[in-house]
Scaffold this motif. Structure first.
Motif, PDB file in Angstrom:
ATOM      1  N   ARG A 182     -14.030 -18.050  -6.570  1.00  0.00           N
ATOM      2  CA  ARG A 182     -13.955 -18.216  -5.109  1.00  0.00           C
ATOM      3  C   ARG A 182     -13.546 -16.897  -4.460  1.00  0.00           C
ATOM      4  N   ARG A 183     -13.922 -16.762  -3.220  1.00  0.00           N
ATOM      5  CA  ARG A 183     -13.551 -15.542  -2.491  1.00  0.00           C
ATOM      6  C   ARG A 183     -12.053 -15.545  -2.181  1.00  0.00           C
ATOM      7  N   VAL A 184     -11.442 -14.392  -2.308  1.00  0.00           N
ATOM      8  CA  VAL A 184     -10.042 -14.216  -1.925  1.00  0.00           C
ATOM      9  C   VAL A 184     -10.015 -14.161  -0.402  1.00  0.00           C
ATOM     10  N   PRO A 185      -9.235 -15.011   0.255  1.00  0.00           N
ATOM     11  CA  PRO A 185      -9.172 -14.947   1.718  1.00  0.00           C
ATOM     12  C   PRO A 185      -8.694 -13.570   2.184  1.00  0.00           C
ATOM     13  N   VAL A 186      -9.388 -13.027   3.156  1.00  0.00           N
ATOM     14  CA  VAL A 186      -9.075 -11.686   3.656  1.00  0.00           C
ATOM     15  C   VAL A 186      -7.625 -11.596   4.112  1.00  0.00           C
ATOM     16  N   MET A 187      -7.181 -12.595   4.845  1.00  0.00           N
ATOM     17  CA  MET A 187      -5.822 -12.541   5.373  1.00  0.00           C
ATOM     18  C   MET A 187      -4.769 -12.697   4.281  1.00  0.00           C
ATOM     19  N   LEU A 188      -5.092 -13.390   3.203  1.00  0.00           N
ATOM     20  CA  LEU A 188      -4.155 -13.492   2.083  1.00  0.00           C
ATOM     21  C   LEU A 188      -3.971 -12.126   1.434  1.00  0.00           C
ATOM     22  N   GLY A 189      -5.082 -11.479   1.095  1.00  0.00           N
ATOM     23  CA  GLY A 189      -5.005 -10.148   0.491  1.00  0.00           C
ATOM     24  C   GLY A 189      -4.334  -9.145   1.409  1.00  0.00           C
ATOM     25  N   THR A 190      -4.715  -9.181   2.682  1.00  0.00           N
ATOM     26  CA  THR A 190      -4.152  -8.244   3.647  1.00  0.00           C
ATOM     27  C   THR A 190      -2.674  -8.529   3.898  1.00  0.00           C
ATOM     28  N   GLY A 191      -2.324  -9.797   4.027  1.00  0.00           N
ATOM     29  CA  GLY A 191      -0.927 -10.156   4.301  1.00  0.00           C
ATOM     30  C   GLY A 191       0.004  -9.785   3.164  1.00  0.00           C
ATOM     31  N   VAL A 192      -0.396 -10.114   1.940  1.00  0.00           N
ATOM     32  CA  VAL A 192       0.442  -9.790   0.785  1.00  0.00           C
ATOM     33  C   VAL A 192       0.560  -8.280   0.623  1.00  0.00           C
ATOM     34  N   ALA A 193      -0.567  -7.582   0.721  1.00  0.00           N
ATOM     35  CA  ALA A 193      -0.540  -6.125   0.576  1.00  0.00           C
ATOM     36  C   ALA A 193       0.229  -5.468   1.731  1.00  0.00           C
ATOM     37  N   GLY A 194       0.065  -5.982   2.943  1.00  0.00           N
ATOM     38  CA  GLY A 194       0.800  -5.429   4.084  1.00  0.00           C
ATOM     39  C   GLY A 194       2.296  -5.616   3.944  1.00  0.00           C
ATOM     40  N   LEU A 195       2.703  -6.797   3.480  1.00  0.00           N
ATOM     41  CA  LEU A 195       4.126  -7.044   3.222  1.00  0.00           C
ATOM     42  C   LEU A 195       4.635  -6.106   2.128  1.00  0.00           C
ATOM     43  N   GLY A 196       3.824  -5.907   1.097  1.00  0.00           N
ATOM     44  CA  GLY A 196       4.191  -4.976   0.035  1.00  0.00           C
ATOM     45  C   GLY A 196       4.327  -3.556   0.544  1.00  0.00           C
ATOM     46  N   ALA A 197       3.410  -3.141   1.419  1.00  0.00           N
ATOM     47  CA  ALA A 197       3.472  -1.785   1.976  1.00  0.00           C
ATOM     48  C   ALA A 197       4.738  -1.604   2.811  1.00  0.00           C
ATOM     49  N   LEU A 198       5.055  -2.599   3.624  1.00  0.00           N
ATOM     50  CA  LEU A 198       6.271  -2.533   4.439  1.00  0.00           C
ATOM     51  C   LEU A 198       7.517  -2.489   3.557  1.00  0.00           C
ATOM     52  N   THR A 199       7.559  -3.376   2.569  1.00  0.00           N
ATOM     53  CA  THR A 199       8.722  -3.459   1.679  1.00  0.00           C
ATOM     54  C   THR A 199       8.920  -2.165   0.908  1.00  0.00           C
ATOM     55  N   THR A 200       7.858  -1.631   0.332  1.00  0.00           N
ATOM     56  CA  THR A 200       7.999  -0.408  -0.462  1.00  0.00           C
ATOM     57  C   THR A 200       8.307   0.804   0.409  1.00  0.00           C
ATOM     58  N   THR A 201       7.835   0.813   1.646  1.00  0.00           N
ATOM     59  CA  THR A 201       8.180   1.909   2.550  1.00  0.00           C
ATOM     60  C   THR A 201       9.665   1.861   2.894  1.00  0.00           C
ATOM     61  N   VAL A 202      10.159   0.680   3.204  1.00  0.00           N
ATOM     62  CA  VAL A 202      11.591   0.526   3.508  1.00  0.00           C
ATOM     63  C   VAL A 202      12.432   0.881   2.281  1.00  0.00           C
ATOM     64  N   PHE A 203      12.009   0.411   1.093  1.00  0.00           N
ATOM     65  CA  PHE A 203      12.735   0.741  -0.136  1.00  0.00           C
ATOM     66  C   PHE A 203      12.792   2.254  -0.334  1.00  0.00           C
ATOM     67  N   GLY A 204      11.676   2.936  -0.132  1.00  0.00           N
ATOM     68  CA  GLY A 204      11.646   4.387  -0.299  1.00  0.00           C
ATOM     69  C   GLY A 204      12.613   5.073   0.648  1.00  0.00           C
ATOM     70  N   ALA A 205      12.604   4.651   1.905  1.00  0.00           N
ATOM     71  CA  ALA A 205      13.519   5.251   2.884  1.00  0.00           C
ATOM     72  C   ALA A 205      14.974   4.957   2.529  1.00  0.00           C
ATOM     73  N   LEU A 206      15.261   3.729   2.126  1.00  0.00           N
ATOM     74  CA  LEU A 206      16.637   3.387   1.726  1.00  0.00           C
ATOM     75  C   LEU A 206      17.071   4.150   0.485  1.00  0.00           C
ATOM     76  N   PHE A 207      16.146   4.374  -0.432  1.00  0.00           N
ATOM     77  CA  PHE A 207      16.492   5.140  -1.625  1.00  0.00           C
ATOM     78  C   PHE A 207      16.880   6.564  -1.255  1.00  0.00           C
ATOM     79  N   VAL A 208      16.099   7.182  -0.378  1.00  0.00           N
ATOM     80  CA  VAL A 208      16.423   8.553   0.040  1.00  0.00           C
ATOM     81  C   VAL A 208      17.796   8.578   0.694  1.00  0.00           C
ATOM     82  N   TYR A 209      18.046   7.644   1.605  1.00  0.00           N
ATOM     83  CA  TYR A 209      19.344   7.592   2.280  1.00  0.00           C
ATOM     84  C   TYR A 209      20.467   7.391   1.269  1.00  0.00           C
ATOM     85  N   THR A 210      20.283   6.439   0.357  1.00  0.00           N
ATOM     86  CA  THR A 210      21.311   6.130  -0.629  1.00  0.00           C
ATOM     87  C   THR A 210      21.554   7.301  -1.572  1.00  0.00           C
ATOM     88  N   SER A 211      20.478   7.913  -2.043  1.00  0.00           N
ATOM     89  CA  SER A 211      20.658   9.003  -3.007  1.00  0.00           C
ATOM     90  C   SER A 211      21.314  10.221  -2.372  1.00  0.00           C
TER      91      SER A 211
END
Length: 173
Positions: free
Chosen positions: A96-125
């Motif tokens: 079956r086709r992967v729903p566009v919004m499912l792929g985009t939503g999960v990946a977008g949440l991942g992009a936001l989360t990893t960007t915040v993690f990267g910024a917090l890591f720099v601040y923390t380190s």
């Protein structure tokens, strides 16, 4: 070796960005695995003791490395066929086709989360009071620095995935 179904309508920059995002975790995962097996990486003994490594804490370090690599690997689905059609090994969804919004939503949440993690890591380190050698602190920063690129690379590939999939989808009637 399994056949990789790279989609013909994916530009080179998007493929490179997806591979880059998938590889950003490798240095930090290797660093954690080194700690898990007892290889000295310049931290003070109190840091190893706090992590419980080597020892039971090693399981957490190995698990974190495996999970982060698995999530990073999912980025490749945004430029390969298994990001558009569920692979055959997934029950009930296969073919079956992967729903566009499912792929985009999960990946977008991942992009936001990893960007915040990267910024917090720099601040923390930059503000951490670690007991480590100068070499240990430099090594820590070097192996975690690529994670700063994970979020932006994933974000760029996610936007491309969304645009490409929406352009290929028939307009609603």
């Amino acid at each position: 070796m399994p056949k990789v179904n790279v989609l013909p309508n994916v530009p080179r920059w998007a493929r490179l960005a997806a591979v880059g995002a998938a590889l950003t975790n490798v240095p930090s995962a290797l660093w954690r695995l080194a700690i898990a097996v007892g290889v000295p990486v310049g931290l003070a003994q109190s840091e190893y003791d706090q992590m419980g490594a080597p020892g039971l804490g090693s399981l957490v370090l190995v698990g974190l490395s495996l999970i982060s690599e698995a999530f990073a690997f999912l980025t490749l689905g945004l430029v390969q066929s298994w990001g558009e059609v569920w692979p055959r090994w997934i029950p009930y969804l296969r073919g079956r086709r992967v729903p566009v919004m499912l792929g985009t939503g999960v990946a977008g949440l991942g992009a936001l989360t990893t960007t915040v993690f990267g910024a917090l890591f720099v601040y923390t380190s930059l503000n951490a009071d670690m007991e480590a050698t100068t070499l240990g602190i430099w090594l820590l920063n070097i192996v975690y620095a690529p994670l700063l690129f994970w979020g932006p690379l994933l974000g760029a590939v996610t936007v491309h995935y969304y645009r490409r999939r929406m352009a290929a989808s028939p307009a609603p009637v």
